[in-house]
Write an enzyme that holds these catalytic residues in place. Structure first.
Site, PDB file in Angstrom:
ATOM      1  CB  CYS A  63      -0.997  -0.037   1.157  1.00 53.68           C
ATOM      2  SG  CYS A  63      -2.436   0.996   0.842  1.00 53.68           S
ATOM      3  CG  HIS A 115      -4.049  -3.570   2.837  1.00 55.87           C
ATOM      4  ND1 HIS A 115      -3.061  -3.017   3.620  1.00 55.87           N
ATOM      5  CD2 HIS A 115      -4.644  -2.555   2.179  1.00 55.87           C
ATOM      6  CE1 HIS A 115      -3.071  -1.704   3.458  1.00 55.87           C
ATOM      7  NE2 HIS A 115      -4.011  -1.394   2.570  1.00 55.87           N
ATOM      8  CD  GLU A 156      -1.771  -5.896   5.315  1.00 57.18           C
ATOM      9  OE1 GLU A 156      -1.407  -6.049   4.132  1.00 57.18           O
ATOM     10  OE2 GLU A 156      -2.609  -5.039   5.655  1.00 57.18           O
TER      11      GLU A 156
HETATM   12  N1  LIG Z   1      -1.952   6.672   2.646  1.00 54.89           N
HETATM   13  C1  LIG Z   1      -1.829   6.047   1.358  1.00 54.89           C
HETATM   14  C2  LIG Z   1      -1.559   4.574   1.517  1.00 54.89           C
HETATM   15  C3  LIG Z   1      -2.760   3.868   2.071  1.00 54.89           C
HETATM   16  C4  LIG Z   1      -2.404   2.758   3.018  1.00 54.89           C
HETATM   17  O1  LIG Z   1      -1.270   2.354   3.179  1.00 54.89           O
HETATM   18  N2  LIG Z   1      -3.420   2.306   3.703  1.00 54.89           N
HETATM   19  C5  LIG Z   1      -3.211   1.334   4.731  1.00 54.89           C
HETATM   20  C6  LIG Z   1      -4.413   1.237   5.504  1.00 54.89           C
HETATM   21  C7  LIG Z   1      -4.378   2.275   6.553  1.00 54.89           C
HETATM   22  C8  LIG Z   1      -4.695   1.603   7.818  1.00 54.89           C
HETATM   23  O2  LIG Z   1      -3.832   0.852   8.307  1.00 54.89           O
HETATM   24  O3  LIG Z   1      -5.828   1.791   8.274  1.00 54.89           O
HETATM   25  C9  LIG Z   1      -3.092   6.237   0.521  1.00 54.89           C
HETATM   26  O4  LIG Z   1      -4.112   6.627   1.095  1.00 54.89           O
HETATM   27  O5  LIG Z   1      -3.032   5.975  -0.693  1.00 54.89           O
END
Ligand SMILES: N[C@@H](CCC(=O)NCCCC(=O)O)C(=O)O
Length: 251
Positions: free
Chosen positions: A112, A220, A222
């Site tokens: 991400c 995601h 993970e």
């Molecule tokens: N901020 C960036 C990357 C988005 C991201 O990594 N989201 C992960 C989920 C966030 C969380 O853990 O709740 C974008 O918005 O493109």
């Protein structure tokens, strides 16, 4: 042989007056439980760290997702309010760690925000609020629902024939859990597109000519790494590459 170790660059989090350097359970848990690798969390010092001192001591690099966005100045743009929130401490470490890992042939999995950092680290650019771009879908995290509901596997992406990911999970359409506001705009010269969304948004890349597994995904894996087959296979492939790297370092 002892369990291999991967570097995980932290996010900067502030609770009250206290600054923390933190990584989320969903990433380090999947690394241990599915990839079989331990995570060493790297402090997000704004002045950076001794990158070689870190990379000399680990067998891989896992760059996680995060709410924060890469600073636009790092890809030649002027920041606007909509581009935030920012985490300069994280940026100061992820980009040099990515460059160093690619140079060394260290196994790399970027998730991400991580794929966005991978693209910027290697000379690419990003677009903010990609849902505001004509012809693009809304890739943002839903406002409602609990975390499991927000990370549910629902979007289609197409894995490119002959790609690194095709060798791991197969080519063609799969369902993923892609939640993001930013997206790759200009692709870095040393990256190859591995997967795209129906609207053309780049959803996965790999490093061209990488000596080991070096993949970034916008979704995601993970989150459901224990139960979703494509997610599990991505983490298993990363773990296998990390163990191979560790063995090669031991000689
Ligand atoms: N901020 C960036 C990357 C988005 C991201 O990594 N989201 C992960 C989920 C966030 C969380 O853990 O709740 C974008 O918005 O493109």
């Amino acid at each position: 042989m002892s369990k291999p170790v991967v570097a995980v660059p932290a996010d900067t989090k502030t609770f009250g007056e206290i600054v923390w350097h933190a990584a989320q359970q969903q990433y380090v848990g999947a690394a241990l439980d599915v990839a079989g690798v331990m995570s060493f969390i790297i402090p997000a010092f704004p002045e950076g760290n001794d990158i070689d001192a870190i990379l000399d001591r680990v067998d891989g690099l896992l760059v996680t997702g995060a709410i924060s966005n890469v600073a636009p100045a790092l890809y030649g743009k002027t920041a606007e309010d909509k581009d935030g929130p920012f985490d300069p401490g994280r940026d100061a470490n992820t980009l040099p760690l990515i460059r160093g890992a690619v140079e060394r042939g260290l196994p790399l999995l970027a998730i991400c925000r991580g794929i966005q950092e991978l693209n910027v680290a290697l000379g690419g650019t990003l677009v903010s609020e990609v849902h505001e771009v004509d012809g693009r879908m809304d890739h943002r995290e839903p406002d409602d629902g609990n975390r499991d509901e927000k990370f549910v596997i629902r979007q289609s992406v197409r894995i490119a024939e002959g790609s690194c990911l095709a060798g791991v999970i197969g080519a063609g359409n799969i369902k993923v859990n892609s939640l993001h506001r930013q997206a790759i705009s200009d692709l870095a010269p040393s990256l190859a597109v591995e997967a795209v969304a129906p609207d053309g948004t780049v959803e996965a890349v790999s490093v061209i000519g990488a000596k080991s597994f070096a993949v970034g995904v916008q979704w995601h894996p993970e989150y459901w790494a224990k139960s979703d087959t494509p997610s599990r296979k991505i983490f298993e492939a990363f773990g296998a590459a990390v163990r191979e790297y560790q063995a090669a370092q031991k000689g």
